[in-house]
Design a protein around this motif. Structure first.
Motif, mmCIF file in Angstrom:
data_model
loop_
_atom_site.group_PDB
_atom_site.id
_atom_site.type_symbol
_atom_site.label_atom_id
_atom_site.label_comp_id
_atom_site.label_asym_id
_atom_site.label_seq_id
_atom_site.Cartn_x
_atom_site.Cartn_y
_atom_site.Cartn_z
ATOM 1 N N THR A 77 41.189 32.039 31.960
ATOM 2 C CA THR A 77 42.210 32.962 31.449
ATOM 3 C C THR A 77 41.660 34.383 31.441
ATOM 4 N N LEU A 78 42.481 35.333 31.892
ATOM 5 C CA LEU A 78 42.117 36.744 31.861
ATOM 6 C C LEU A 78 43.306 37.553 31.366
ATOM 7 N N GLU A 79 43.059 38.439 30.393
ATOM 8 C CA GLU A 79 44.080 39.377 29.929
ATOM 9 C C GLU A 79 43.452 40.770 29.881
ATOM 10 N N ILE A 80 44.157 41.741 30.455
ATOM 11 C CA ILE A 80 43.714 43.137 30.429
ATOM 12 C C ILE A 80 44.881 44.004 29.986
ATOM 13 N N GLU A 81 44.627 44.925 29.066
ATOM 14 C CA GLU A 81 45.643 45.888 28.664
ATOM 15 C C GLU A 81 44.991 47.255 28.514
ATOM 16 N N THR A 82 45.495 48.232 29.235
ATOM 17 C CA THR A 82 44.898 49.559 29.205
ATOM 18 C C THR A 82 45.622 50.490 28.245
ATOM 19 N N GLN A 106 41.070 61.579 31.843
ATOM 20 C CA GLN A 106 40.699 61.077 30.528
ATOM 21 C C GLN A 106 40.124 59.688 30.741
ATOM 22 N N PRO A 107 39.133 59.284 29.931
ATOM 23 C CA PRO A 107 38.505 57.982 30.154
ATOM 24 C C PRO A 107 39.521 56.841 30.223
ATOM 25 N N ILE A 108 39.298 55.930 31.158
ATOM 26 C CA ILE A 108 40.141 54.738 31.265
ATOM 27 C C ILE A 108 39.634 53.726 30.243
ATOM 28 N N GLN A 109 40.488 53.344 29.318
ATOM 29 C CA GLN A 109 40.108 52.418 28.257
ATOM 30 C C GLN A 109 40.971 51.169 28.336
ATOM 31 N N ALA A 110 40.325 50.020 28.126
ATOM 32 C CA ALA A 110 41.068 48.765 28.245
ATOM 33 C C ALA A 110 40.456 47.702 27.345
ATOM 34 N N GLY A 111 41.322 46.837 26.837
ATOM 35 C CA GLY A 111 40.884 45.632 26.151
ATOM 36 C C GLY A 111 40.914 44.474 27.146
ATOM 37 N N ILE A 112 39.890 43.643 27.106
ATOM 38 C CA ILE A 112 39.785 42.514 28.037
ATOM 39 C C ILE A 112 39.511 41.240 27.245
ATOM 40 N N LYS A 113 40.238 40.177 27.566
ATOM 41 C CA LYS A 113 39.988 38.860 26.989
ATOM 42 C C LYS A 113 39.737 37.871 28.123
ATOM 43 N N LEU A 114 38.715 37.043 27.938
ATOM 44 C CA LEU A 114 38.319 36.073 28.957
ATOM 45 C C LEU A 114 38.116 34.703 28.340
ATOM 46 N N LYS A 115 38.439 33.664 29.115
ATOM 47 C CA LYS A 115 38.102 32.299 28.733
ATOM 48 C C LYS A 115 37.507 31.587 29.945
ATOM 49 N N PHE A 116 36.378 30.921 29.714
ATOM 50 C CA PHE A 116 35.744 30.106 30.740
ATOM 51 C C PHE A 116 35.680 28.668 30.257
ATOM 52 N N ASN A 117 35.993 27.732 31.138
ATOM 53 C CA ASN A 117 35.871 26.314 30.822
ATOM 54 C C ASN A 117 34.492 25.798 31.221
ATOM 55 N N GLU A 118 34.014 24.828 30.460
ATOM 56 C CA GLU A 118 32.722 24.212 30.756
ATOM 57 C C GLU A 118 32.700 23.628 32.164
ATOM 58 N N GLU A 119 33.753 22.913 32.541
ATOM 59 C CA GLU A 119 33.797 22.285 33.863
ATOM 60 C C GLU A 119 33.713 23.329 34.975
ATOM 61 N N ASP A 120 34.424 24.454 34.817
ATOM 62 C CA ASP A 120 34.406 25.495 35.840
ATOM 63 C C ASP A 120 33.022 26.116 35.985
ATOM 64 N N LEU A 121 32.356 26.383 34.866
ATOM 65 C CA LEU A 121 31.021 26.969 34.942
ATOM 66 C C LEU A 121 30.017 25.995 35.550
ATOM 67 N N ASN A 122 30.171 24.722 35.259
ATOM 68 C CA ASN A 122 29.265 23.745 35.858
ATOM 69 C C ASN A 122 29.484 23.617 37.358
ATOM 70 N N ASN A 123 30.721 23.758 37.799
ATOM 71 C CA ASN A 123 30.974 23.777 39.242
ATOM 72 C C ASN A 123 30.307 24.989 39.883
ATOM 73 N N TYR A 124 30.381 26.140 39.194
ATOM 74 C CA TYR A 124 29.733 27.337 39.722
ATOM 75 C C TYR A 124 28.210 27.174 39.760
ATOM 76 N N LEU A 125 27.657 26.532 38.741
ATOM 77 C CA LEU A 125 26.204 26.380 38.674
ATOM 78 C C LEU A 125 25.647 25.523 39.802
ATOM 79 N N LYS A 126 26.498 24.781 40.471
ATOM 80 C CA LYS A 126 26.049 23.988 41.623
ATOM 81 C C LYS A 126 25.927 24.828 42.887
ATOM 82 N N SER A 127 26.484 26.027 42.881
ATOM 83 C CA SER A 127 26.533 26.852 44.090
ATOM 84 C C SER A 127 25.171 27.482 44.382
ATOM 85 N N PRO A 128 24.885 27.735 45.658
ATOM 86 C CA PRO A 128 23.619 28.404 46.018
ATOM 87 C C PRO A 128 23.475 29.764 45.345
ATOM 88 N N ASP A 129 24.582 30.503 45.193
ATOM 89 C CA ASP A 129 24.525 31.826 44.561
ATOM 90 C C ASP A 129 24.061 31.708 43.112
#
Length: 267
Positions: A77-82, A106-129
């Motif tokens: 999940t990603l939410e951005i509001e400037t 004038q400075p660009i200001q934004a609020g950001i909300k993020l959610k990461f799932n355990e399964e998604d991060l574990n899939n990423y951790l398998k990658s060479p990168d």
């Protein structure tokens, strides 16, 4: 930092439009910076067309689910509001992904909300990168005697993370000797806190290498090294400041809320 690049791309594209189908075109600009997206919605608060052409907009909102920053890394999940945005359009377009202070009225200001799932991060951790990043971070974070005690020739394999709730995580991996079939299991369980809204800190970490507890002095070095690396101050040379407002580890999911302010890099 990839999220800021995506945001800037959307803003730059927004100001290149005539105001006829603004939301859809900005959405397309965001999508062009992603590998793919399951759901993405972009909204711009109503503003006269002449304001948009002159580099001004009242507010930009982005909401997405299942955003793939790369082919391996998924944001649940990603939410951005400037806040209101005002830029020198011609200069911003010339600057690209690293805007100068003079391009931003004038400075660009934004609020950001993020959610990461355990399964998604574990899939990423398998990658060479991911494994290459972990290898580099582990070597540079431990360094010296600590790295020597674990043997710098060992390679990280099969990393996994578990979100335990109450702001605690478990991390396990194997250290593999490339010259033999020897593998050593490594297990770390730790709390994670945010210090001053600026950096992450390990809290009461406990670790095992094989069946041997890791000495306190090594854990202290690891804690200090990670705190130094996971620090939002690293972005300031590009004119970006950030403050972490909320960090919460739930079972199987982690949530992050932050405030970012982009003033542009110095000339």
């Amino acid at each position: 930092m990839e999220l800021i690049t995506i945001l800037l791309s959307g803003i730059t594209t927004l100001f290149s439009l005539t105001g006829l189908v603004v939301d859809k075109n900005v959405e397309a600009a965001f999508l062009s910076q992603l590998d793919r997206a399951e759901q993405l919605q972009v909204r711009t608060d109503n503003a006269p067309v002449h304001q948009i052409i002159n580099g001004k907009i009242n507010k930009l909102r982005v909401a997405g689910r299942g955003l793939w920053v790369s082919k391996d890394l998924r944001i649940d999940t990603l939410e951005i509001e400037t806040d209101p945005i005002a830029v020198n359009l011609q200069a911003l377009q010339a600057d690209g992904q690293s805007p100068r202070a003079g391009s931003i009225q004038q400075p660009i200001q934004a609020g950001i909300k993020l959610k990461f799932n355990e399964e998604d991060l574990n899939n990423y951790l398998k990658s060479p990168d991911a494994i290459a990043r972990l290898q580099k971070m582990t070597t540079s974070t431990l360094g010296g005697a600590a790295a020597g005690s674990l043997n710098k020739d060992y390679q990280i394999a099969n990393p996994q993370i578990r979100f335990l709730g109450n702001n605690r995580v478990g991390i396990q991996a194997e250290l593999q000797d490339p010259n033999s079939s020897e593998k050593i299991a490594v297990n770390l369980e730790t709390g994670v806190s945010v210090v001053g809204g600026r950096k992450f800190q390990l809290v009461a970490p406990k670790a095992l290498v094989g069946q041997t507890p890791v000495p306190e002095f090594l854990l202290s070095g690891l804690t200090a090294g990670i705190s130094d690396r996971l620090n939002v101050d690293m972005f300031e040379q590009r004119g970006l400041s950030a403050r972490i407002l909320q960090f919460k580890v739930n079972p199987q999911q982690v949530e992050l809320a932050a405030f970012v302010r982009l003033a542009g890099r110095k000339e």
